[in-house]
Motif scaffolding. Structure first.
Motif, PDB file in Angstrom:
ATOM      1  N   HIS A 238       0.226   4.682  12.115  1.00  0.00           N
ATOM      2  CA  HIS A 238      -0.589   4.871  10.913  1.00  0.00           C
ATOM      3  C   HIS A 238      -0.803   3.543  10.189  1.00  0.00           C
ATOM      4  O   HIS A 238      -1.896   3.276   9.679  1.00  0.00           O
TER       5      HIS A 238
ATOM      6  N   LEU B 185       0.832  -1.200   0.000  1.00  0.00           N
ATOM      7  CA  LEU B 185       0.000   0.000   0.000  1.00  0.00           C
ATOM      8  C   LEU B 185       0.870   1.255   0.000  1.00  0.00           C
ATOM      9  O   LEU B 185       1.930   1.288   0.627  1.00  0.00           O
TER      10      LEU B 185
ATOM     11  N   LEU C  44      -4.315   1.604   9.099  1.00  0.00           N
ATOM     12  CA  LEU C  44      -4.668   1.004   7.815  1.00  0.00           C
ATOM     13  C   LEU C  44      -5.063  -0.457   7.974  1.00  0.00           C
ATOM     14  O   LEU C  44      -5.954  -0.959   7.285  1.00  0.00           O
ATOM     15  N   SER C  45      -4.418  -1.159   8.897  1.00  0.00           N
ATOM     16  CA  SER C  45      -4.784  -2.563   9.116  1.00  0.00           C
ATOM     17  C   SER C  45      -6.199  -2.682   9.678  1.00  0.00           C
ATOM     18  O   SER C  45      -6.937  -3.608   9.338  1.00  0.00           O
TER      19      SER C  45
ATOM     20  N   TRP D 244      -8.544  -2.190   6.835  1.00  0.00           N
ATOM     21  CA  TRP D 244      -8.526  -3.402   6.005  1.00  0.00           C
ATOM     22  C   TRP D 244      -9.473  -4.462   6.578  1.00  0.00           C
ATOM     23  O   TRP D 244     -10.236  -5.091   5.843  1.00  0.00           O
TER      24      TRP D 244
ATOM     25  N   PRO E  17       0.515   4.661   1.514  1.00  0.00           N
ATOM     26  CA  PRO E  17      -0.391   5.291   2.482  1.00  0.00           C
ATOM     27  C   PRO E  17      -0.593   6.772   2.207  1.00  0.00           C
ATOM     28  O   PRO E  17       0.125   7.378   1.412  1.00  0.00           O
TER      29      PRO E  17
ATOM     30  N   ALA F 283      -3.723   3.897  -0.808  1.00  0.00           N
ATOM     31  CA  ALA F 283      -4.608   3.353   0.220  1.00  0.00           C
ATOM     32  C   ALA F 283      -6.060   3.740  -0.018  1.00  0.00           C
ATOM     33  O   ALA F 283      -6.979   2.954   0.236  1.00  0.00           O
ATOM     34  N   GLU F 284      -6.287   4.941  -0.536  1.00  0.00           N
ATOM     35  CA  GLU F 284      -7.668   5.395  -0.743  1.00  0.00           C
ATOM     36  C   GLU F 284      -8.372   4.683  -1.892  1.00  0.00           C
ATOM     37  O   GLU F 284      -9.585   4.829  -2.078  1.00  0.00           O
TER      38      GLU F 284
END
Length: 421
Positions: A201, A134, A205-206, A209, A136, A160-161
């Protein structure tokens, strides 16, 4: 290393050469393991692929961060098993993916690559679990103690988006299970607070997910970027402060932890940079209009990074670095004459023996009075040193690389023949 050791090694293996010391690597590894409890560490093979270095990492419980199919092979030859080898690189060729499937954990770099893996697995009638890199929505600013900035375009990974709009694609892959994420922003970060904020951060993200996308998550590769102090103004990472801040993220039990999801972190430079010494001998000393020049074979063609450092430092405008892996900053590679004490000379220039003025090891430095035949050493030569250098320039070939084990034994690469004379 003692002067007597260096004399023995250069007599047997020629010069220039590299020496990598196991004891120094072990000390760095212990510090990193203490700072990241519960993590599986991955050694970045591209940093220094000496077979004995890779074997040391395997014996120490470290896996491999492979940046090519060839590095998957090297990790395998060192004794690492598929679950210890993560292969992440942009733009992988179909042949590289096909060669590596089943021998490592593949980390796809794009949605296109995921489709390619799906096609290969369909043809084979197999199913594989992979990760996805990813990009970020944050980035690092310049310098060795950077700030966190908004996300920037990158050739690595998928933004990521974009994940929300691609969820259906990710779940539609019949032969590929995407169950891991990998993020790596940059190298040579010394600010513990920035490192901790970056890893926080990644944890965010995890959670996205798992909870927002509803996707399986078996592992997180946090990347690395752990820096080493190269220059006088650099300060080493404050591991105690980092560990305290990072541990606080798990205090409420509401986030993913290493006992629920496998945590990986990568390191190359931090583990091996200070463990390496570049060794050569002075072949001539002469004066030119008030400057003393010391000549020794090897700098540009066998240790490129000091030549790049001196080139960039000579430009009229300062370079905003680091520019890894070629440039870490001024003064990153101290030169010294082992076993020599006494009056030092100022303004000495140390150059190589190639027919180019760019073949410079050090400019305007202080050294004990240099003499023809003296051994000359350079520190911080364990990472991105031999492998980045143009060995075939002037037809001189690559130097020997010696791994000095804790028990005093020596492993040599390449094994055939001797080094340069």
């Amino acid at each position: 290393m003692r002067l007597e050791q260096l004399e023995t090694l250069t007599a047997e293996y020629g010069y220039p050469l590299y020496v990598y010391e196991e004891k120094a690597m072990a000390a760095q590894l212990a510090a990193l393991q203490a700072a990241l409890p519960g993590f599986t560490l991955l050694y970045s093979v591209k940093t220094n692929p000496h077979p004995a270095v890779c074997a040391f990492m395997r014996r120490s419980g470290v896996g491999a961060d492979a940046a090519s199919a060839a590095e998957v092979d090297k990790a395998e030859r060192a004794g690492m098993v598929p679950g210890q080898i993560l292969y992440s690189a942009p733009g992988k060729r179909e042949s590289e993916i096909a060669h590596s499937l089943g021998r490592c954990v593949l980390v796809a770099d794009s949605y296109t690559e995921l489709a390619l893996i799906q096609r290969i697995c369909q043809a084979r009638g197999t199913r594989v679990s992979v990760g996805l890199r990813l990009n970020p929505d944050l980035s690092f600013g310049p310098g060795t103690a950077p700030a966190l900035l908004p996300g920037a375009p990158a050739k690595f990974g998928v933004d990521a988006e974009s994940l929300a709009s691609r969820r259906d694609f990710l779940t539609s892959l019949s032969h590929v299970r995407v169950c891991g994420i990998h993020i790596y922003l940059r190298s040579q970060v010394l600010n513990h607070a920035v490192l901790a904020a970056y890893m926080e951060h990644v944890l965010g993200l995890s959670r996205f997910w798992k909870t927002e996308l509803g996707l399986d998550l078996d592992f997180i590769n946090f990347g690395g970027g752990f820096g080493v102090p190269y220059t006088a103004s650099d300060r080493p990472i404050d591991w105690a402060a980092f560990a305290s801040r990072f541990a606080a993220l798990f205090a409420d039990g509401g986030v993913t932890t290493p006992d629920r999801v496998r945590f990986f972190a990568e390191s190359g430079r931090y583990l091996v940079s200070a463990a390496g010494t570049f060794v050569t001998r002075i072949t001539d000393v002469k004066e030119s209009r008030g400057t003393r020049f010391v000549l020794a074979p090897g700098p540009l063609n066998n240790f490129l990074r000091p030549a790049v450092m001196n080139l960039l430092d000579s430009l009229p405008h300062p370079v905003s670095g680091p520019l890894e892996p070629l440039y870490s900053g001024p003064g990153a590679f101290p030169v010294y004459i082992p076993g020599r004490e006494g009056e030092e000379e100022e303004g000495v220039s140390v150059s190589g023996t190639l027919c180019t003025a760019l073949d410079r090891l050090a400019v305007n430095v202080r050294l004990p009075r240099p003499r023809v035949g003296d051994i000359l050493c350079v520190r911080n030569a364990g990472a991105y040193a031999c492998t980045l250098s143009p060995h075939e320039f002037a037809g001189l070939g690559r130097p020997k690389e010696l791994f000095l084990a804790a028990d005093g034994s020596v492993s040599v690469f390449p094994e055939e023949g001797k080094g340069q004379v």
